[in-house]
Design a protein around this motif. Sequence first.
Motif, mmCIF file in Angstrom:
data_model
loop_
_atom_site.group_PDB
_atom_site.id
_atom_site.type_symbol
_atom_site.label_atom_id
_atom_site.label_comp_id
_atom_site.label_asym_id
_atom_site.label_seq_id
_atom_site.Cartn_x
_atom_site.Cartn_y
_atom_site.Cartn_z
ATOM 1 N N LYS A 157 0.837 -1.206 0.000
ATOM 2 C CA LYS A 157 0.000 0.000 0.000
ATOM 3 C C LYS A 157 0.869 1.253 0.000
ATOM 4 O O LYS A 157 0.597 2.223 -0.725
ATOM 5 N N TYR A 158 1.927 1.242 0.803
ATOM 6 C CA TYR A 158 2.794 2.427 0.890
ATOM 7 C C TYR A 158 3.580 2.617 -0.405
ATOM 8 O O TYR A 158 3.864 3.759 -0.802
ATOM 9 N N SER A 159 3.897 1.532 -1.092
ATOM 10 C CA SER A 159 4.554 1.647 -2.391
ATOM 11 C C SER A 159 3.608 2.271 -3.415
ATOM 12 O O SER A 159 4.024 3.072 -4.254
ATOM 13 N N CYS A 160 2.325 1.899 -3.347
ATOM 14 C CA CYS A 160 1.328 2.508 -4.228
ATOM 15 C C CYS A 160 1.218 4.006 -3.956
ATOM 16 O O CYS A 160 1.211 4.833 -4.884
ATOM 17 N N ASP A 161 1.141 4.355 -2.672
ATOM 18 C CA ASP A 161 1.049 5.774 -2.303
ATOM 19 C C ASP A 161 2.263 6.541 -2.800
ATOM 20 O O ASP A 161 2.135 7.642 -3.364
ATOM 21 N N ALA A 162 3.440 5.966 -2.607
ATOM 22 C CA ALA A 162 4.681 6.638 -3.024
ATOM 23 C C ALA A 162 4.721 6.820 -4.542
ATOM 24 O O ALA A 162 5.193 7.850 -5.046
ATOM 25 N N PHE A 163 4.223 5.810 -5.278
ATOM 26 C CA PHE A 163 4.174 5.904 -6.740
ATOM 27 C C PHE A 163 3.329 7.106 -7.160
ATOM 28 O O PHE A 163 3.709 7.874 -8.046
ATOM 29 N N VAL A 164 2.192 7.290 -6.523
ATOM 30 C CA VAL A 164 1.309 8.403 -6.874
ATOM 31 C C VAL A 164 1.948 9.735 -6.470
ATOM 32 O O VAL A 164 1.888 10.714 -7.226
ATOM 33 N N TRP A 165 2.574 9.779 -5.303
ATOM 34 C CA TRP A 165 3.243 11.016 -4.883
ATOM 35 C C TRP A 165 4.325 11.419 -5.886
ATOM 36 O O TRP A 165 4.567 12.599 -6.109
ATOM 37 N N GLU A 198 -12.121 9.518 -18.858
ATOM 38 C CA GLU A 198 -10.910 9.342 -19.665
ATOM 39 C C GLU A 198 -9.856 8.666 -18.789
ATOM 40 O O GLU A 198 -9.664 9.027 -17.632
ATOM 41 N N THR A 199 -9.170 7.673 -19.362
ATOM 42 C CA THR A 199 -8.272 6.826 -18.567
ATOM 43 C C THR A 199 -6.914 6.707 -19.237
ATOM 44 O O THR A 199 -6.816 6.591 -20.457
ATOM 45 N N GLU A 200 -5.861 6.701 -18.405
ATOM 46 C CA GLU A 200 -4.487 6.560 -18.897
ATOM 47 C C GLU A 200 -3.774 5.487 -18.081
ATOM 48 O O GLU A 200 -3.908 5.429 -16.853
ATOM 49 N N HIS A 201 -3.016 4.626 -18.764
ATOM 50 C CA HIS A 201 -2.222 3.612 -18.080
ATOM 51 C C HIS A 201 -0.896 4.229 -17.675
ATOM 52 O O HIS A 201 -0.112 4.652 -18.526
ATOM 53 N N LEU A 202 -0.617 4.282 -16.360
ATOM 54 C CA LEU A 202 0.607 4.916 -15.866
ATOM 55 C C LEU A 202 1.777 3.951 -15.794
ATOM 56 O O LEU A 202 2.928 4.372 -15.654
ATOM 57 N N GLY A 203 1.506 2.659 -15.855
ATOM 58 C CA GLY A 203 2.579 1.669 -15.785
ATOM 59 C C GLY A 203 2.326 0.644 -14.697
ATOM 60 O O GLY A 203 1.295 0.661 -14.015
ATOM 61 N N GLU A 204 3.291 -0.276 -14.542
ATOM 62 C CA GLU A 204 3.176 -1.354 -13.559
ATOM 63 C C GLU A 204 4.059 -1.043 -12.367
ATOM 64 O O GLU A 204 5.200 -0.576 -12.519
ATOM 65 N N LEU A 205 3.524 -1.268 -11.170
ATOM 66 C CA LEU A 205 4.288 -1.034 -9.952
ATOM 67 C C LEU A 205 5.381 -2.099 -9.844
ATOM 68 O O LEU A 205 5.088 -3.300 -9.834
ATOM 69 N N GLU A 206 6.606 -1.677 -9.771
ATOM 70 C CA GLU A 206 7.748 -2.596 -9.787
ATOM 71 C C GLU A 206 7.658 -3.631 -8.664
ATOM 72 O O GLU A 206 7.355 -3.315 -7.515
ATOM 73 N N GLY A 207 7.907 -4.900 -9.042
ATOM 74 C CA GLY A 207 7.914 -5.972 -8.057
ATOM 75 C C GLY A 207 6.542 -6.481 -7.679
ATOM 76 O O GLY A 207 6.412 -7.304 -6.764
ATOM 77 N N THR A 208 5.504 -6.017 -8.366
ATOM 78 C CA THR A 208 4.130 -6.460 -8.076
ATOM 79 C C THR A 208 3.424 -6.778 -9.393
ATOM 80 O O THR A 208 3.972 -6.569 -10.473
ATOM 81 N N ASP A 209 2.209 -7.247 -9.263
ATOM 82 C CA ASP A 209 1.364 -7.480 -10.436
ATOM 83 C C ASP A 209 0.322 -6.371 -10.553
ATOM 84 O O ASP A 209 -0.719 -6.545 -11.175
ATOM 85 N N LEU A 210 0.600 -5.213 -9.970
ATOM 86 C CA LEU A 210 -0.372 -4.125 -9.951
ATOM 87 C C LEU A 210 -0.080 -3.104 -11.051
ATOM 88 O O LEU A 210 1.056 -2.644 -11.209
#
Length: 358
Positions: free
Chosen positions: A26-34, A89-101
């Motif tokens: 979860k914190y990796s997801c938050d950091a990605f968005v930040w 409208e939707t954009e793919h930002l990429g895959e979170l490294e080390g996960t399947d997210l």
Amino acid sequence: MASPSTSSSASLKSFFDRCGLPSTVKYSCDAFVWSQYSGPVRPAPFQGYCSYTLLVGSEIVVQFRPSAYKLDIDITKTACNIFKHLAPETEHLGELEGTDLHAFSMRKLPGVSLADYRAMPSKRSAREQIVLDFARLQAQAYRHARSAEELLNERRTVGSSLTSRLELMSASLPIRFRQIASSILSDISEIEALPWVFTHGDFLAANILVSPDSGKLTGLLDWAEAEWLPFGIGMYGLEELLGEDNQDGRFVYYPEADRLRLLFWGQLMLLIPELAADSKHLALIKKAQKLGILLWHGIAFDDGNLNRVVEEGNDDREIQRLAMFLSQNPKTELKMQKIGSSLISLLGLIRGFLLRKV
């Protein structure tokens, strides 16, 4: 397809557990968005079954989805092209490294979920509004219809397996539903010959956004399961608008459900006059609607696997919905036929008047 119920209290821990990921992701997801945005970031108050959602400021939503529930950008673009402001409208930002997210950014749509709107006091009067808007949604899809032949190579999970799923349900559904499935199976060729329209794949109250003031439809969320299907199948969602779950989790129709159903069909026939002019065509579309009900509530949603028919004792919520949604009041059917006849007469008068003017 039958899917697990979702609510604004859905557990984040459950989402990461289902993805086989530690809660620290979860914190990796938050950091990605930040790292992508400068605005304030906070978890959305509503968290669904298939995603972890963050709000960025007041205009942007970022969702993290596993590959099994990954959004198809071509599908989201089609939704925007057909339904305009009702789809984000939707954009793919990429895959979170080390996960399947996978991370997706989308425009935040206005409004509140229909689930939350229903919980507000004194909102009963808006039930008509959402039913009328649903009819307009179906008419909008119909205006962008394509033929079955055009879509032979573009059919997705449901559209490519209508016959096989009906065969499975005809053989394995609880006995009281098998005759309905078999009857529809006998007409599947005619149903597949109907115009194919772009169909939202998860039409639930949690995915429907409405104005908190008027109840008017403002948007639809979660287009992950959207696809092209014969016209009428997507009308499975009408029944979800005619009632809601009680405190025991059982679906209950509103007292005015029959009137609201007639309102929907009357509005649809006004928007698509050819439906009122051909009773056999309309009957086939209503059969396609029952097929939609069977597909969404007769096939179990097992974490994305859609190969099992619902079973007594394991899927009682969906079976109860099947029993409710597939029972049709004969008086309502007769009234609908009368509405169609009245509309045909009215349209004839209008055409005659216009011809005299010419």
